[in-house]
Design a protein around this motif. Structure first.
Motif, short mmCIF file in Angstrom:
data_model
loop_
_atom_site.label_atom_id
_atom_site.label_comp_id
_atom_site.label_asym_id
_atom_site.label_seq_id
_atom_site.Cartn_x
_atom_site.Cartn_y
_atom_site.Cartn_z
N LEU A 22 0.67 -13.15 -3.53
CA LEU A 22 1.16 -12.07 -2.67
C LEU A 22 1.79 -12.62 -1.40
O LEU A 22 2.86 -12.17 -0.96
N ALA A 23 1.13 -13.62 -0.78
CA ALA A 23 1.64 -14.21 0.46
C ALA A 23 2.99 -14.87 0.23
O ALA A 23 3.92 -14.73 1.05
N VAL A 24 3.15 -15.59 -0.88
CA VAL A 24 4.42 -16.26 -1.18
C VAL A 24 5.53 -15.23 -1.37
O VAL A 24 6.64 -15.38 -0.85
N ALA A 25 5.25 -14.16 -2.10
CA ALA A 25 6.26 -13.12 -2.33
C ALA A 25 6.68 -12.47 -1.02
O ALA A 25 7.87 -12.23 -0.78
N VAL A 26 5.71 -12.18 -0.15
CA VAL A 26 6.02 -11.55 1.14
C VAL A 26 6.84 -12.49 2.02
O VAL A 26 7.83 -12.08 2.65
#
Length: 497
Positions: A22-26
């Protein structure tokens, strides 16, 4: 039932794979929107020359983007509740991609400004929605670290934005400053489709606070417009500045009265300011943002106008600020989770204020290595501030208040940055007029005079202006000193109403 990012926070301290994805996508989606806040700065003169228009007109390429960002942020809480965080994240990113492609194809000044506004409408929602998703997924034990992650784009923007902008302007067409967003954000769109968890069931019947929106967004727009016009040289006592700023203040005052009276679903829940941790942290961020964003605007101007360097060299001078921030940001989040945010915030603001104070000592003999070293120290302080204070915003609030807190914090940080930029631009013009009798206050006109006396006067004008950045940064210490000390059971506080 499949677990989503909005479920109860995990009890373990380590980042699980779902949170990392999730952090990478954001981050992939957010980084280009923030870079676009700085990458265009070094190309303003080139754009004005290519479109045969004045500097005051072409500056709306920057101001229009900022206005659109400010006006869309208040919608964050409502669009998440009404449509879902993942759906709105993907929609906003798609709008940003379309706006970027159109900016690259712009045929005149008006079309470029309009397309920059479209970019800002998409980009304005990405950061607050991303912060909301990450804060909900992380839980209170990992808030400091996850806020450090989401702060990475903000750290990289002053490092990479002006440098990339200078390289593109020097070696390619300015249009590639916008075209480069398309493939990068398209990859981020694919990651979002795969890695951002599905939205939970949404609450039926959510309503937009239309009255609040018609007061808040135009109020912010009028305030930022008036200040930007003051920065562009309009008289401070003129009808354009006083009228628009006054209208903005009145509209914002009416919004505050409306929001406090509205019992259910205000666009911004101002009752959160009853929470001491939220109030002190967001106030410190507001004041500090004005100081530090103003500093990152003054520095490139000083190098180009007073020292006669190229836009690329000016961009390279700002890079140590981001590098220093990355160094301290690497451990600031984890330290905030263990020891609390108060001490880190105070130390960081004090270090940044001291660096701003050092800039007041510049003269025509000041070597550039000194400027690089001081900029790096300012970055070290900056890295200790953002993640701990953002964690404080969330740590003392119930989970249901996270979207509203994200929206409020983002609005105040952007408005604070706008205020700092506009005020410091006006201050610099006043000092230029005082140091160079008969000068119009225009930086372009001042740069044209390269005589020894004129250069000395310009350097003094910048040195006087840096006193204002130091003063604003020191003022941010007042709310930081009022931050609550962490309670022994802070990690066990309730996360729902």
């Amino acid at each position: 039932m499949t677990r989503t990012h909005a479920d109860a926070p995990p009890t373990e301290d380590a980042f699980d794979p779902a949170l990392l994805r999730l952090a990478v996508a954001v981050l992939m989606g957010a980084i280009m929107t923030i870079l676009d806040s700085t990458i265009v700065n070094v190309a303003i003169n080139t754009l004005g020359r290519d479109f045969n228009t004045s500097l005051s007109t072409i500056q709306w390429v920057l101001t229009g983007y900022l206005l659109a960002l400010s006006m869309t942020i208040p919608l964050t809480g409502w669009v998440i509740e009404r449509f879902g965080a993942k759906r709105m994240w993907i929609t906003s990113l798609a709008l940003f991609i379309i706006g970027s492609a159109l900016c690259g194809a712009a045929w005149n000044t008006t079309s470029l400004i309009v397309f920059r506004v479209l970019q800002g409408v998409g980009g304005g929602l990405l950061m607050p929605i991303g912060q909301t998703m990450l804060a909900s997924a992380a839980g209170p034990r990992r808030l400091g670290r996850v806020m450090s992650l989401i702060s990475i784009p903000a750290m990289l923007a002053p490092v990479l934005g002006p440098v990339f902008g200078g390289l593109i302007v020097d070696h390619l067409s300015w249009r590639w400053m916008f075209y480069v967003n398309v493939p990068f954000c398209a990859a981020a769109l694919l990651l979002a489709l795969r890695w951002i968890p599905a939205d939970p069931e949404r609450r039926a019947g959510g309503r937009l606070d239309a009255i609040g929106l018609t007061l808040l967004s135009p109020g912010l727009a009028a305030l930022v417009y008036g200040l930007s016009e003051a920065g562009n040289g309009s008289p401070l006592t003129g009808a354009k500045v006083l009228g628009t700023v006054g209208a903005g203040v009145v509209l914002l005052g009416l919004f505050c009265a409306h929001a406090l009276r509205k019992a259910k679903g205000p666009l911004l829940d101002l009752r959160m300011f009853r929470n001491r941790g939220f109030t002190t942290a967001v106030t410190a961020l507001f004041v500090y943002s004005g100081a530090i964003f103003g500093l990152t605007v003054l520095l490139p101007l000083y190098v180009q106008i007073a020292q006669g360097e190229s836009p690329l060299r000016a961009g390279l001078l700002v890079a140590p600020f981001g590098l220093g921030a990355i160094v301290t940001m690497a451990f600031a989040g984890r330290l905030a989770d263990r020891r609390g945010s108060r001490g880190l915030g105070i130390i960081g603001i004090a270090v940044a204020a001291a660096a701003c104070l050092a800039y007041t000592r510049i003269d025509v003999t000041t070597p550039q290595p000194f400027l690089v070293a001081v900029t790096f120290v300012a970055g070290l302080g900056h890295g200790l501030i953002v993640a701990p204070l953002m964690a404080t915003l969330y740590r003392t609030l119930p989970r249901a208040a996270v979207p509203a807190a994200t929206t409020t914090a983002n609005i105040l940080v952007r408005v604070g940055s706008s205020l700092g930029t506009a005020v410091l631009a006006v201050v610099l013009q006043i000092y230029i007029r005082a140091e160079i009798p008969g000068a119009s206050g225009s930086l372009a006109d001042a740069a044209a005079d390269r005589g020894p006396g004129a250069v000395d006067a310009l350097v003094r004008a910048f040195a006087h202006s840096f006193w204002w950045t130091a003063g604003l940064a020191a003022l941010a210490l007042v709310p930081a000193l009022m931050l609550p000390r962490p309670a022994p059971d802070a990690e066990e506080r309730p996360t729902s109403k």
